[in-house]
Design a protein around this motif. Structure first.
Motif, PDB file in Angstrom:
ATOM      1  N   GLY A  67      13.076  51.925 -28.361  1.00 21.35           N
ATOM      2  CA  GLY A  67      12.029  52.108 -29.365  1.00 21.35           C
ATOM      3  C   GLY A  67      11.003  53.128 -28.940  1.00 21.35           C
ATOM      4  O   GLY A  67      10.643  54.028 -29.703  1.00 21.35           O
ATOM      5  N   PHE A  68      10.522  53.036 -27.699  1.00 22.68           N
ATOM      6  CA  PHE A  68       9.541  53.993 -27.169  1.00 22.68           C
ATOM      7  C   PHE A  68      10.114  55.400 -27.182  1.00 22.68           C
ATOM      8  O   PHE A  68       9.461  56.359 -27.639  1.00 22.68           O
ATOM      9  N   ASP A  69      11.337  55.542 -26.680  1.00 21.28           N
ATOM     10  CA  ASP A  69      11.935  56.874 -26.559  1.00 21.28           C
ATOM     11  C   ASP A  69      12.175  57.505 -27.916  1.00 21.28           C
ATOM     12  O   ASP A  69      11.878  58.694 -28.124  1.00 21.28           O
ATOM     13  N   ILE A  70      12.716  56.734 -28.853  1.00 22.48           N
ATOM     14  CA  ILE A  70      13.051  57.320 -30.147  1.00 22.48           C
ATOM     15  C   ILE A  70      11.800  57.734 -30.919  1.00 22.48           C
ATOM     16  O   ILE A  70      11.802  58.733 -31.647  1.00 22.48           O
ATOM     17  N   ILE A  71      10.708  57.018 -30.757  1.00 22.70           N
ATOM     18  CA  ILE A  71       9.458  57.389 -31.425  1.00 22.70           C
ATOM     19  C   ILE A  71       8.972  58.746 -30.924  1.00 22.70           C
ATOM     20  O   ILE A  71       8.661  59.651 -31.715  1.00 22.70           O
ATOM     21  N   PHE A  72       8.931  58.915 -29.611  1.00 21.80           N
ATOM     22  CA  PHE A  72       8.413  60.172 -29.055  1.00 21.80           C
ATOM     23  C   PHE A  72       9.393  61.324 -29.221  1.00 21.80           C
ATOM     24  O   PHE A  72       8.983  62.480 -29.359  1.00 21.80           O
ATOM     25  N   ILE A  73      10.701  61.040 -29.221  1.00 22.20           N
ATOM     26  CA  ILE A  73      11.680  62.095 -29.512  1.00 22.20           C
ATOM     27  C   ILE A  73      11.506  62.583 -30.938  1.00 22.20           C
ATOM     28  O   ILE A  73      11.491  63.794 -31.214  1.00 22.20           O
ATOM     29  N   THR A  74      11.358  61.641 -31.872  1.00 25.62           N
ATOM     30  CA  THR A  74      11.173  62.010 -33.281  1.00 25.62           C
ATOM     31  C   THR A  74       9.890  62.815 -33.463  1.00 25.62           C
ATOM     32  O   THR A  74       9.891  63.858 -34.151  1.00 25.62           O
ATOM     33  N   LEU A  75       8.794  62.370 -32.859  1.00 23.84           N
ATOM     34  CA  LEU A  75       7.532  63.109 -32.966  1.00 23.84           C
ATOM     35  C   LEU A  75       7.663  64.509 -32.380  1.00 23.84           C
ATOM     36  O   LEU A  75       7.114  65.482 -32.935  1.00 23.84           O
TER      37      LEU A  75
END
Length: 316
Positions: free
Chosen positions: A211-219
């Protein structure tokens, strides 16, 4: 201690049945799986060889790609040999401690791969949105720290899963694991005791890491696209966009398969068990198989070196 009829106290050996419902055709399923494994090991090893031997590729983007390739080799090797032993040689038994070790390695390498994808996204973000500072920000020291940090984060966060199973769960209703490898929830669900803490911690890891990684990758990619579309020259926009295509493809295939596997396993009670297991297997085998192909096709520097290795004329 309360003992239930038929329960097993701390079983020394577990039995992996493979793909429940497809036992009669598992030997055939093992063929494409083995092909994907061989191609994954060959492709990622070739990437590692090219990046190591070419000084021009000793840059953060390619160092992260090398770390991704090494992780993919390790991840697929953790699952395939034992799986093929079940499919082809009828060797389903695995010691309980070895099963926990396999579980820890698989989930740790999954978390490491997610962390590397995040590092690659941040690298592309700085390279495109603040190119003048890229060499300063992504120094060799920072790249090393990121690699160590990603590895430690994964291994430390996954380790309590082993402790919770080893120390809390002592009684098991069966020693038969309806899976082709030692997956966390597949083992936990065998226990008779209260497994809520184990489930909660499994969800905590999934949302903390993925969850943490996908949020910052998307941003990062949203910001990249905004910057790219603001570039005045069409050629510059195309060049900047092309540098991200391979990363986006790898990012999508990893996380889409992860979420399909995660949600079908936890919320798809009406879905046949073999679908759950096949999705879990593909989630672990497809990214290592496709990643070197994607980067070999879409990254010019790597593509040129591959062509040079296989198609350059040999001197007499």
């Amino acid at each position: 201690m309360l003992m239930f009829n038929g329960s097993v106290f701390r079983p020394p050996v577990l039995t992996l049945i493979g793909i429940p419902g497809l036992e009669s055709v598992q030997c055939w399923i093992g063929i494409p799986f083995s092909v994907m494994y061989v191609m994954a090991v060959f492709g990622n090893s070739l990437l590692l060889l090219i990046i190591r031997s070419e000084n021009s590729l000793h840059k953060p983007m390619y160092i992260f790609l090398a770390l991704l390739g090494a992780t993919d080799i390790a991840l697929s090797t953790c699952i395939l040999p034992k799986m093929l032993g079940i499919f082809w040689f009828h060797l389903p038994e695995i010691s309980f401690d070895a099963c926990l070790l396999q579980m820890w390695l698989i989930h740790s390498f999954q978390a490491i791969e997610s962390g590397v994808l995040l590092a690659m996204a941040l690298d592309r973000y700085v390279a495109i949105c603040d190119p003048l500072r890229h060499a300063t920000v992504f120094s060799q020291q920072l790249v090393t720290h990121i690699g160590v940090g990603v590895t430690l984060r994964a291994t430390i966060l996954v380790a309590p899963c082993l402790i919770l199973i080893k120390c809390r769960l002592k009684l098991y209703r069966t020693t038969v694991v309806s899976h082709s490898y030692c997956e966390h929830m597949a083992i936990v669900k065998l226990a008779i005791e209260d497994i809520r803490i184990n489930k909660i911690y499994g969800l905590f890891i999934a949302f903390t890491i993925l969850g943490f990684d996908i949020i910052f990758i998307t941003l990062s990619y949203v910001r990249i696209f905004i910057t790219v579309f603001q570039l005045p020259q069409k050629e510059a926009r195309l060049k900047a966009f092309n540098t991200c295509i391979a990363h986006i493809c790898v990012f999508l295939q990893f996380y889409l398969l992860a979420f399909f596997s995660f949600f079908t396993h936890r919320f798809g009670s009406h879905i046949p068990p073999y679908v759950h297991i096949l999705l879990s297997n593909l989630y672990l085998l497809v990214p290592p198989f496709l990643n070197p192909i994607v980067y070999g096709v879409k990254t010019k520097q790597i593509r040129d070196h591959v062509l040079k290795i296989f198609f350059s004329p040999k001197s007499s």
